[in-house]
Design an enzyme around this catalytic site. Structure first.
Site, short mmCIF file in Angstrom:
data_model
loop_
_atom_site.label_atom_id
_atom_site.label_comp_id
_atom_site.label_asym_id
_atom_site.label_seq_id
_atom_site.Cartn_x
_atom_site.Cartn_y
_atom_site.Cartn_z
N GLU A 288 0.83 -1.23 0.00
CA GLU A 288 0.00 0.00 0.00
C GLU A 288 0.85 1.26 0.00
OE1 GLU A 288 -2.99 -0.10 -0.59
OE2 GLU A 288 -3.44 -2.19 -0.12
C1 LIG Z 1 2.60 -9.67 0.60
C2 LIG Z 1 2.32 -8.58 -0.40
C3 LIG Z 1 1.00 -8.30 -0.73
C4 LIG Z 1 0.73 -7.34 -1.70
N1 LIG Z 1 -0.56 -7.15 -2.11
C5 LIG Z 1 -0.80 -6.37 -3.19
C6 LIG Z 1 -2.10 -6.30 -3.77
O1 LIG Z 1 -3.05 -6.91 -3.28
N2 LIG Z 1 -2.26 -5.54 -4.89
C7 LIG Z 1 -1.25 -4.86 -5.46
O2 LIG Z 1 -1.48 -4.21 -6.48
N3 LIG Z 1 0.00 -4.90 -4.94
C8 LIG Z 1 0.25 -5.65 -3.83
N4 LIG Z 1 1.50 -5.72 -3.30
C9 LIG Z 1 2.58 -4.97 -3.94
C10 LIG Z 1 3.06 -3.82 -3.11
O3 LIG Z 1 2.10 -2.80 -3.07
C11 LIG Z 1 4.41 -3.39 -3.70
O4 LIG Z 1 5.34 -4.41 -3.33
C12 LIG Z 1 4.85 -2.05 -3.21
O5 LIG Z 1 4.01 -1.05 -3.69
C13 LIG Z 1 6.30 -1.74 -3.61
O6 LIG Z 1 6.53 -2.01 -4.95
P1 LIG Z 1 7.77 -2.92 -5.35
O7 LIG Z 1 7.72 -4.16 -4.57
O8 LIG Z 1 7.82 -3.03 -6.81
O9 LIG Z 1 9.03 -2.12 -4.82
P2 LIG Z 1 9.77 -0.93 -5.59
O10 LIG Z 1 8.78 0.04 -6.09
O11 LIG Z 1 10.75 -1.50 -6.52
O12 LIG Z 1 10.53 -0.26 -4.36
C14 LIG Z 1 11.72 -0.82 -3.80
C15 LIG Z 1 12.32 0.18 -2.83
O13 LIG Z 1 12.63 1.40 -3.51
C16 LIG Z 1 12.00 2.51 -2.91
N5 LIG Z 1 11.54 3.45 -3.93
C17 LIG Z 1 10.87 3.17 -5.07
N6 LIG Z 1 10.61 4.30 -5.73
C18 LIG Z 1 11.09 5.31 -5.00
C19 LIG Z 1 11.11 6.73 -5.15
N7 LIG Z 1 10.53 7.33 -6.19
N8 LIG Z 1 11.71 7.47 -4.20
C20 LIG Z 1 12.26 6.89 -3.12
N9 LIG Z 1 12.28 5.56 -2.93
C21 LIG Z 1 11.68 4.78 -3.84
C22 LIG Z 1 10.82 1.92 -2.15
O14 LIG Z 1 10.43 2.75 -1.06
C23 LIG Z 1 11.36 0.58 -1.70
O15 LIG Z 1 12.08 0.72 -0.50
C24 LIG Z 1 1.79 -6.62 -2.28
C25 LIG Z 1 3.11 -6.87 -1.90
C26 LIG Z 1 3.38 -7.84 -0.97
C27 LIG Z 1 4.81 -8.12 -0.60
#
Ligand SMILES: Cc1cc2nc3c(=O)[nH]c(=O)nc-3n(C[C@H](O)[C@H](O)[C@H](O)COP(=O)(O)OP(=O)(O)OC[C@H]3O[C@@H](n4cnc5c(N)ncnc54)[C@H](O)[C@@H]3O)c2cc1C
Length: 596
Positions: free
Chosen positions: A437
């Site tokens: 989220e």
């Molecule tokens: C168990 C689980 C359940 C989930 N359920 C859902 C769901 O039901 N529906 C859904 O759509 N998604 C879901 N998600 C996905 C979740 O919302 C994403 O994992 C999350 O939004 C982060 O995206 P990412 O994993 O691609 O990380 P990334 O976006 O790659 O981020 C990796 C790191 O980089 C940092 N970062 C990225 N961009 C920036 C920026 N611009 N500035 C500073 N720092 C940054 C982040 O803060 C993080 O620390 C779920 C994830 C998990 C693990």
């Protein structure tokens, strides 16, 4: 077995701090009174304890399986879901005409606390379904509402939110899932979504995915994103499933915690025949989704608070019953050992947990009350304050909830590290909350880059007004005068820091101004939680100072002591954070990739 959440504390929050009964003056809630609130809360606690709690560890140890055709979860999950649905809680927030109970968000949140504290994974299914139903109700057309909502209200259908893609997480504007207009007025969806919670399961006969995608030819970036309703089974007009849609489960993900909730990779349109139905207007998908995400963010904060709370209650119970060691001034080796709760350092760990989790729960209940004041009461200021607070409501509990669980493990010593006790699972489950989220980092950018400055900082002014009111009330109690003085100093620091950051951002120093945003989020979170501790301590004194019941005076003393702990031990850290922020410290910004 310890309580999941202290019933005295829940009662205090609902009825003394946030005055749930006052909400009954709003037309939408006028049929309710304290008795109906108490009864729905008792039902929620009973179902959570009888049907969610018993399989919490079992669902953790027996993750859902996918045999290439079907997903299977342990049967207790479906039974719990059915009891939840039968209680009417899935539609409880909706109107009487739609079969709901018109239950205030405040009371509903209190109910949901028990389910997540008991079993976060199984509670995830109703949480997502309710959020999806709210979104359809808010932005869907009449046909969509009548076709899909009844089944989501009575438990035949579940809901999901499908935003994330394998290569698109935080940066949703870059999403690649496509929606191709079809001659029948619907769309054909094509793309892959990842991490979708509840994306497939064997609990309900249909699943309604809310998918964001870009209509062919729409602009890049967030303005080109639209929202689609994509059912697992295409339905007839009555909403009954009649034909499998082209949504395939590509696989299940295996996780550290929340292992009972399926985490899925979903392929939409592998056979070019995935039917999707536009919700609302084109290009507004992300703003609609934000409505759901804002509610989900409060839900995440609440979940983090109560998983933290459960760990606190477990470690408190353990500390009261574990004899180990003697007082530092006890020289007799034959003397009886004391329970570890007698050791000051164990009390420190318990106090820290109490201050984090009770403070976090209060924050989430405040957010829920603001939802009521805004949505049912039409109070625009409540909406503004809620908007400002949402990143903090999501983030403070998500960061400090796992810290509380970490301390709970420490209180149990070796026992805390084993699977014989629930605290290690609490920690693993709770560790998700700063990630989904919108990550912690993204929340901090939302707060510092956007929320603070909306409508010329209207939210900040409203917050300060409320804080001043609390300080004034708390300052009348001799027990709190010292704390009010300390708080005043730190809130001044927060205001000065906010001003400095605001002028830097206004003068275009975006990179420098936002570089240390996570520090600001923490600083603001600490000031808000300290405010709520002053408020709780003040209200506890007003309610219980003259009570003759020891239970009441102990409860009041506990609130004062936790306020003292948070304000004297935790809050002063904001001074150091303010120093780094206002000097625009470049340590992280200047660090180079190849220096690591
Ligand atoms: C168990 C689980 C359940 C989930 N359920 C859902 C769901 O039901 N529906 C859904 O759509 N998604 C879901 N998600 C996905 C979740 O919302 C994403 O994992 C999350 O939004 C982060 O995206 P990412 O994993 O691609 O990380 P990334 O976006 O790659 O981020 C990796 C790191 O980089 C940092 N970062 C990225 N961009 C920036 C920026 N611009 N500035 C500073 N720092 C940054 C982040 O803060 C993080 O620390 C779920 C994830 C998990 C693990």
């Amino acid at each position: 077995m310890p309580q999941l959440i202290s019933s005295k504390d829940m009662d205090f929050l609902l009825n003394t701090v946030f005055d749930a009964e006052e909400l009954c003056q709003l037309p939408a809630y006028q049929e309710h009174d304290r008795t109906t609130f108490d009864s729905v809360l008792t039902t929620a606690e009973r179902i959570a304890t009888d049907y969610f709690l018993p399989h919490n560890a079992k669902a953790d140890a027996n993750e859902p399986q996918f045999d290439g055709e079907r997903v299977s979860t342990i049967p207790e999950v479906k039974t719990a879901w059915q009891h939840f649905a039968d209680s009417g809680l899935l539609s409880a927030r909706h109107s009487y005409e739609d079969g709901g109970m018109q239950l205030p968000a405040l009371v509903h949140s209190a109910c949901m606390s028990y389910f997540t504290a008991a079993n976060p994974s199984t509670a995830g299914y109703p949480f997502l379904t309710m959020a999806a139903a709210n979104l359809i109700n808010a932005f869907g057309n009449d046909e969509q509402k009548s076709r899909y909502l009844p089944a989501m209200f009575d438990g035949r259908s579940a809901g999901t939110m499908a935003l994330t893609e394998p290569d698109v997480g935080s940066s949703l504007g870059d999403l690649t899932t496509k929606a191709i207009p079809h001659e029948d007025g619907s769309y054909r969806i094509k793309g892959q979504k990842m991490y979708i919670s509840g994306g497939d399961q064997d609990i309900t006969s249909n699943i309604i995915h809310l998918v964001i995608a870009r209509i062919q030819g729409a602009p890049q970036g967030v303005k080109g994103i639209s929202l689609f309703l994509v059912p697992k089974f295409i339905t007839n007009e009555a909403g009954e499933p009649i034909q499998r849609n082209d949504v395939q489960l590509a696989g299940l993900l295996h996780k550290m915690g929340y292992r009972g909730t399926t985490s899925t990779v979903l392929s939409f349109g592998e056979k070019d025949d995935c039917h999707g139905y536009l919700i609302g207007e084109t290009g507004r998908g992300l703003s609609y989704m934000f409505k759901m995400m804002n509610e989900a963010r409060i839900g995440v904060g609440l979940g983090a608070a109560v998983i933290g709370y459960r760990g606190y209650m477990e470690s408190l119970d353990y500390a009261r019953n574990r004899p180990q060691g003697r007082r530092p001034d006890e020289k007799d080796p034959q003397s009886k050992q004391i329970n570890i709760i007698e050791h000051a350092d164990v009390r420190r760990m318990l106090l820290a947990q109490k201050s984090y989790v009770e403070g976090s729960l209060a924050l989430c209940m405040l957010a829920a009350r603001l939802v009521d004041e805004h949505e049912a009461g039409g109070d625009e200021d409540a909406g503004r304050l809620l908007d400002l607070l949402t990143p903090v409501v999501k983030s403070f509990p998500s960061f400090y909830g796992p810290r509380a669980n970490d301390l709970a493990i420490q209180v149990l010593g070796g026992a805390g590290y084993t699977r014989e006790y629930p605290v290690e699972q609490c920690y693993r489950d709770n560790r998700l909350n700063p990630i989904h989220e919108g990550t912690h980092g993204i929340q901090s950018l939302d707060l510092l880059g956007r929320k603070l400055w909306q409508e010329n900082g209207a939210g900040q002014k409203l917050l300060l007004k409320r804080i001043q009111k609390t300080m004034h009330a708390a300052g009348k109690h001799s027990e709190l005068i010292e704390l009010v003085g300390v708080y005043q100093k730190h809130i001044n620091t927060l205001m000065q820091t906010t001003l400095a950051l605001g002028s830097a951002l206004q003068s275009g120093k975006l990179k420098e101004g936002l570089a240390n945003s996570a520090l600001y989020l923490d600083m603001m979170g600490k000031c808000i939680i300290a405010w709520l501790w002053l408020d709780m301590a003040e209200k506890a004194i007003s309610a219980f100072a003259s009570s003759e019941a020891k239970e009441d005076t102990d409860f009041m003393a506990g609130k004062i002591q936790a306020a003292r702990y948070f304000i004297l031990w935790e809050l002063p850290e904001v001074e150091h954070q303010a120093h780094l922020l206002t000097s625009f410290d470049r340590t992280c910004l200047d660090m180079q990739d190849n220096w690591f």
